[in-house]
Write an enzyme that holds these catalytic residues in place. Structure first.
Site, PDB file in Angstrom:
ATOM      1  N   HIS A 110       7.030 -20.914 -48.166  1.00 50.41           N
ATOM      2  CA  HIS A 110       6.962 -19.444 -48.310  1.00 50.41           C
ATOM      3  C   HIS A 110       7.988 -18.712 -47.442  1.00 50.41           C
ATOM      4  CE1 HIS A 110       2.543 -19.585 -49.961  1.00 50.41           C
ATOM      5  NE2 HIS A 110       3.445 -19.955 -50.843  1.00 50.41           N
ATOM      6  N   CYS A 118      20.552 -12.020 -47.483  1.00 48.51           N
ATOM      7  CA  CYS A 118      21.225 -10.889 -48.120  1.00 48.51           C
ATOM      8  C   CYS A 118      21.018 -10.988 -49.629  1.00 48.51           C
ATOM      9  CB  CYS A 118      22.715 -10.905 -47.782  1.00 48.51           C
ATOM     10  SG  CYS A 118      23.627  -9.625 -48.679  1.00 48.51           S
TER      11      CYS A 118
HETATM   12  P1  OAD Z   1      -5.687 -17.485 -45.593  1.00 48.35           P
HETATM   13  O1  OAD Z   1      -5.756 -16.412 -44.579  1.00 48.35           O
HETATM   14  O2  OAD Z   1      -5.983 -17.145 -47.010  1.00 48.35           O
HETATM   15  O3  OAD Z   1      -6.691 -18.634 -45.195  1.00 48.35           O
HETATM   16  C1  OAD Z   1      -6.778 -19.179 -43.903  1.00 48.35           C
HETATM   17  C2  OAD Z   1      -7.752 -20.328 -43.929  1.00 48.35           C
HETATM   18  O4  OAD Z   1      -7.757 -20.944 -42.663  1.00 48.35           O
HETATM   19  C3  OAD Z   1      -9.194 -19.931 -44.246  1.00 48.35           C
HETATM   20  O5  OAD Z   1      -9.710 -20.814 -45.237  1.00 48.35           O
HETATM   21  C4  OAD Z   1      -9.910 -20.120 -42.902  1.00 48.35           C
HETATM   22  O6  OAD Z   1     -11.259 -20.558 -43.072  1.00 48.35           O
HETATM   23  C5  OAD Z   1      -9.077 -21.204 -42.271  1.00 48.35           C
HETATM   24  N1  OAD Z   1      -9.085 -21.190 -40.799  1.00 48.35           N
HETATM   25  C6  OAD Z   1      -8.997 -20.112 -39.971  1.00 48.35           C
HETATM   26  N2  OAD Z   1      -8.949 -20.481 -38.692  1.00 48.35           N
HETATM   27  C7  OAD Z   1      -8.996 -21.843 -38.679  1.00 48.35           C
HETATM   28  C8  OAD Z   1      -8.984 -22.827 -37.652  1.00 48.35           C
HETATM   29  N3  OAD Z   1      -8.892 -22.501 -36.372  1.00 48.35           N
HETATM   30  N4  OAD Z   1      -9.066 -24.132 -38.013  1.00 48.35           N
HETATM   31  C9  OAD Z   1      -9.179 -24.487 -39.314  1.00 48.35           C
HETATM   32  N5  OAD Z   1      -9.173 -23.595 -40.324  1.00 48.35           N
HETATM   33  C10 OAD Z   1      -9.085 -22.295 -40.027  1.00 48.35           C
HETATM   34  O7  OAD Z   1      -4.249 -18.163 -45.425  1.00 48.35           O
HETATM   35  P2  OAD Z   1      -3.447 -19.147 -46.408  1.00 48.35           P
HETATM   36  O8  OAD Z   1      -4.378 -20.004 -47.189  1.00 48.35           O
HETATM   37  O9  OAD Z   1      -2.416 -19.809 -45.582  1.00 48.35           O
HETATM   38  O10 OAD Z   1       1.694 -16.231 -48.811  1.00 48.35           O
HETATM   39  O11 OAD Z   1      -2.759 -18.125 -47.367  1.00 48.35           O
HETATM   40  C11 OAD Z   1      -1.853 -18.618 -48.318  1.00 48.35           C
HETATM   41  C12 OAD Z   1      -0.770 -17.632 -48.587  1.00 48.35           C
HETATM   42  O12 OAD Z   1      -1.353 -16.363 -48.895  1.00 48.35           O
HETATM   43  C13 OAD Z   1       0.127 -17.325 -47.408  1.00 48.35           C
HETATM   44  O13 OAD Z   1       1.126 -18.266 -47.184  1.00 48.35           O
HETATM   45  C14 OAD Z   1       0.710 -16.021 -47.794  1.00 48.35           C
HETATM   46  C15 OAD Z   1      -0.499 -15.329 -48.388  1.00 48.35           C
HETATM   47  O14 OAD Z   1      -0.276 -14.560 -49.474  1.00 48.35           O
HETATM   48  C16 OAD Z   1       2.856 -15.560 -48.792  1.00 48.35           C
HETATM   49  O15 OAD Z   1       3.185 -14.827 -47.869  1.00 48.35           O
HETATM   50  C17 OAD Z   1       3.701 -15.809 -49.977  1.00 48.35           C
END
Ligand code: OAD
Length: 236
Positions: A110, A118
């Site tokens: 990502h 740019c």
């Molecule tokens: P999310 O914020 O959707 O999910 C974070 C996950 O991490 C959740 O399932 C939490 O339960 C888990 N979590 C939080 N703290 C934790 C810990 N200490 N140990 C283990 N698990 C933990 O984030 P992503 O799944 O990364 O995309 O989101 C995916 C994408 O959505 C991102 O990369 C971003 C966003 O849109 C773009 O920017 C393109």
């Protein structure tokens, strides 16, 4: 039991960096730090209000100066160094905590907060300062084309061919700290599962939208659970 020369693919999400102090994405109110996702993470949002989008990412870029890798990042870097089989780490995170912990075989699917691109000439630069609509491209000299090197909604993630190739030959797929709602990353477990014998482990604080696709679940914080898992894998 994982063979010592098994091929490992790891996918990390925002939960990986949560204990380092980087906020995750999906708060209960569905907002990212007070903004609607489509306003700050889409090409349309950028076209509508570039200064708002620059401010949003400038703050997040600056915040990287105040955080450090946690024990989970360090454990993954150790796994890469000491593992005898193939290894690939794919992160959805745009922070640089994996590389600061020592990870090298790493794909930022990502994009990266500490890079800028740019839109006029496609040049990509290491970037630690702020960006704004008046920033001039150091390659082509145009003003107004510089943007964060981040994949926004509706854009294609980076290095998908390499990722797909690695998933198709994975013996172990480890999915860490992601809610499993953003595709294509949310579909990686299904691709790895199609390979006969591939073992799938999910590590998270809670069950997710894709939990049922995994053979094993480790419920707990990555900074505690990941060092233990890496120790077990390397001892096998
Ligand atoms: P999310 O914020 O959707 O999910 C974070 C996950 O991490 C959740 O399932 C939490 O339960 C888990 N979590 C939080 N703290 C934790 C810990 N200490 N140990 C283990 N698990 C933990 O984030 P992503 O799944 O990364 O995309 O989101 C995916 C994408 O959505 C991102 O990369 C971003 C966003 O849109 C773009 O920017 C393109």
């Amino acid at each position: 039991m994982i063979k010592p020369n098994a091929s490992i693919v790891v996918l990390t999400g925002a939960g990986m960096s949560a204990e380092s102090g980087v906020p995750t994405f999906r708060g209960v109110d569905g907002l990212w730090e007070g903004h609607r996702i489509e306003d700050v993470a889409s090409p349309e949002g950028f076209a509508r209000d570039p200064e708002l989008v620059h401010r949003f990412y400038n703050l997040r870029r600056a915040a990287l100066n105040t955080v450090e890798p946690n024990a989970g990042h360090v454990a993954l870097a150790r796994l890469e160094r000491e593992w005898r089989g193939r290894f690939l780490l794919v992160t959805q995170n745009v922070d640089d905590l994996h590389e600061r912990a020592g990870s090298e075989k790493l794909i930022h699917m990502h994009g990266e907060l500490r890079k800028a691109r740019c839109e006029c000439c496609d040049a990509v630069f290491a970037w630690t300062k702020d960006l704004d609509s008046g920033t001039r491209c150091r390659a082509c000299g145009e003003i107004g084309g510089m943007r964060p090197h981040i994949v926004w909604f509706g854009e294609f993630p980076f290095e998908m061919e390499t990722i797909m190739g690695a998933l198709k030959r994975a013996d172990l797929f480890l999915c860490i700290g992601t809610s499993g709602v953003v595709y294509p990353a949310a579909g990686f477990a299904q691709i790895a599962a199609e390979r006969p014998g591939c073992h799938l482990i999910e590590m998270n604080l809670e069950s997710t939208a894709i939990s049922r696709q995994f053979d094993e679940h480790i419920i707990g914080p990555v900074a505690v659970e990941l060092p233990k898992l890496v120790e077990q894998l390397l001892a096998a």
